[in-house]
Design a protein around this motif. Structure first.
Motif, mmCIF file in Angstrom:
data_model
loop_
_atom_site.group_PDB
_atom_site.id
_atom_site.type_symbol
_atom_site.label_atom_id
_atom_site.label_comp_id
_atom_site.label_asym_id
_atom_site.label_seq_id
_atom_site.Cartn_x
_atom_site.Cartn_y
_atom_site.Cartn_z
ATOM 1 N N ASN A 1 12.930 20.701 20.327
ATOM 2 C CA ASN A 1 11.828 19.888 20.692
ATOM 3 C C ASN A 1 11.208 20.316 22.143
ATOM 4 O O ASN A 1 11.529 19.610 23.178
ATOM 5 C CB ASN A 1 12.380 18.498 20.941
ATOM 6 N N LEU B 1 7.523 21.307 19.838
ATOM 7 C CA LEU B 1 7.895 19.753 19.668
ATOM 8 C C LEU B 1 8.198 19.512 18.248
ATOM 9 O O LEU B 1 7.463 19.578 17.225
ATOM 10 C CB LEU B 1 6.808 19.008 20.150
ATOM 11 N N SER B 2 9.244 18.885 17.953
ATOM 12 C CA SER B 2 9.892 18.561 16.604
ATOM 13 C C SER B 2 9.861 16.950 16.475
ATOM 14 O O SER B 2 10.162 16.643 15.270
ATOM 15 C CB SER B 2 11.096 19.315 16.258
ATOM 16 N N GLN B 3 9.588 16.536 17.505
ATOM 17 C CA GLN B 3 9.751 14.929 17.211
ATOM 18 C C GLN B 3 8.688 14.241 18.350
ATOM 19 O O GLN B 3 8.447 14.839 19.375
ATOM 20 C CB GLN B 3 11.047 14.460 17.656
ATOM 21 N N SER B 4 8.305 13.077 18.242
ATOM 22 C CA SER B 4 7.243 12.400 19.208
ATOM 23 C C SER B 4 8.283 12.293 20.617
ATOM 24 O O SER B 4 9.458 12.049 20.772
ATOM 25 C CB SER B 4 7.316 10.961 18.670
ATOM 26 N N THR B 5 7.378 12.568 21.606
ATOM 27 C CA THR B 5 8.013 12.881 22.750
ATOM 28 C C THR B 5 6.837 11.858 23.766
ATOM 29 O O THR B 5 5.900 12.137 23.800
ATOM 30 C CB THR B 5 7.780 14.305 23.306
ATOM 31 N N ASN B 6 7.591 11.158 24.736
ATOM 32 C CA ASN B 6 7.132 10.468 25.820
ATOM 33 C C ASN B 6 7.468 10.890 26.904
ATOM 34 O O ASN B 6 8.607 11.078 27.375
ATOM 35 C CB ASN B 6 7.452 9.123 25.601
#
Length: 367
Positions: A149, A164-169
């Motif tokens: 990620n 990025l392998s997932q939603s990131t905030n």
């Protein structure tokens, strides 16, 4: 004589036993620990391919090389004689599958009912000697560092630069996120397109519409993004012309501002202009005033006149010219109050008694 010799031999054996249990050295003349080995140490190595394996007292290091996910079971704790407190198992996963290590229920491993070893990981399990629903095993994690990620790993170096392998905030919590240097921020592409050599942000949305969205409360259908002198951008209406015939009238109810027998400005008219966006506006206005010689005017403070009539007669007469046009610039949208003034204390004989009655309207013609 034989009896005395026997007693002496027994005494030597007892002393020897104390020495063994105190500190023992192997290839070490003066051991500094309970067991002091000057040399290598070997323990049992077991290679396992089975998907189910029960660890026993004969195991020390177990290497899994199977072709599927596996389950390893730890032996149940023992109270009293046979307690194996301090026993160590090392389990290594040499596959791309997962090993699930289970203690004997209701026992736990560091409070967990099971532990998973991912691909390439190794873990060390140490018996606490306790039994029941407690941590009967403690875990030493010797797993190699992994990164995902947005991170990448090179040996012991974990750094930004991965995918990025997932939603990131990214929650800045009031802190600034700065991107500086000579590099660029590329969105939708990993190569700088032609003509973007000086650009700092590049968005490549291919042939799809809507590559950029900016919402700040000023956006409206058909508006364009415009800049103030400091480069701060807001949305404003597109360029129009007065010939479009889309005039907007004033708001409020007109009152006679010239009833006071004194001169001056700042007189209340009861009306205002609601400007939708900054830009240049064409303003037209007209009113009938029958009065002795005086100068009457309507204006917006800080912007300019919207109507003015100069003294043209020493006797009562209708002010002229009745109809006037102005071009004014408004630097920001908002509601602008229309004020009035006169140059002497003359009160008009009649106010807004003409045909047609007072009008004041405007249209934007340039940003």
């Amino acid at each position: 004589m034989f009896k005395n010799f026997t007693k002496l031999w027994c005494a030597a054996g007892v002393l020897h036993s104390f020495a063994v249990f105190a500190q023992t050295g192997i290839n070490t003349e003066n051991p500094g620990s309970t067991m002091d080995i000057n040399g290598s140490l070997a323990a049992k190595y077991t290679a396992v391919n089975a998907a189910l394996y029960n660890l026993s007292a004969a195991d020390f290091y177990v290497s899994y090389n199977g072709a599927s996910n596996a389950v390893f079971n730890l032996p149940p704790a023992i109270n009293g004689i046979g307690n194996f407190k301090g026993r160590i198992y090392t389990v290594k996963n040499n596959t791309n599958f997962t090993i699930t290590v289970n203690p004997a229920a209701p026992e736990t491993i560091n409070g967990n009912s099971s532990i998973n070893l991912s691909a390439g990981q190794s873990m060390q399990f140490i018996s606490t000697g306790l039994s029941g629903a407690v941590s009967s095993w403690e875990l030493t994690n010797n797993a190699p560092a992994t990164a995902s990620n947005g991170l990448s790993v090179n040996g012991n170096d974990i750094k930004l630069g991965g995918t990025l392998s997932q939603s990131t905030n990214i929650a800045t919590a009031g802190n600034n996120l700065s991107i500086n240097g000579t590099g660029k921020v590329l969105i939708g592409t990993n190569s700088v397109p032609a003509g973007a050599s000086n650009a700092r942000i590049v968005i490549d949305n291919g042939t799809a519409n809507g590559a950029l969205q900016i919402k700040d409360g000023t956006q409206q259908l058909g508006y364009v993004l415009t800049s103030d002198p400091n480069g701060l951008a807001t949305w404003s209406s597109t360029v129009t012309t007065a010939f479009a015939n889309n005039w907007t009238s004033y708001t409020g109810t007109l009152v006679n501002p010239f009833t006071a027998p004194t001169s001056g400005g700042g007189l209340v008219t009861g009306i205002s202009l609601t400007i939708p966006a900054k830009g240049w506006y064409f303003i037209r206005s007209g009113i009938s005033i029958n009065s002795d010689c005086n100068d009457y005017f309507f204006y917006i403070n800080g912007i300019g006149d919207v109507w003015r009539s100069y003294c043209g007669s020493n006797t009562a007469a209708f002010m002229f010219p009745r109809d006037q046009n102005r071009v004014l610039y408004f630097a920001a949208p908002g509601n602008y109050t229309v004020l009035a003034g006169k140059t002497n204390g003359v009160v008009p004989v009649s106010f807004n008694a003409g045909n047609p009655v007072f009008y004041l309207d405007f249209v934007k013609f340039q940003n």
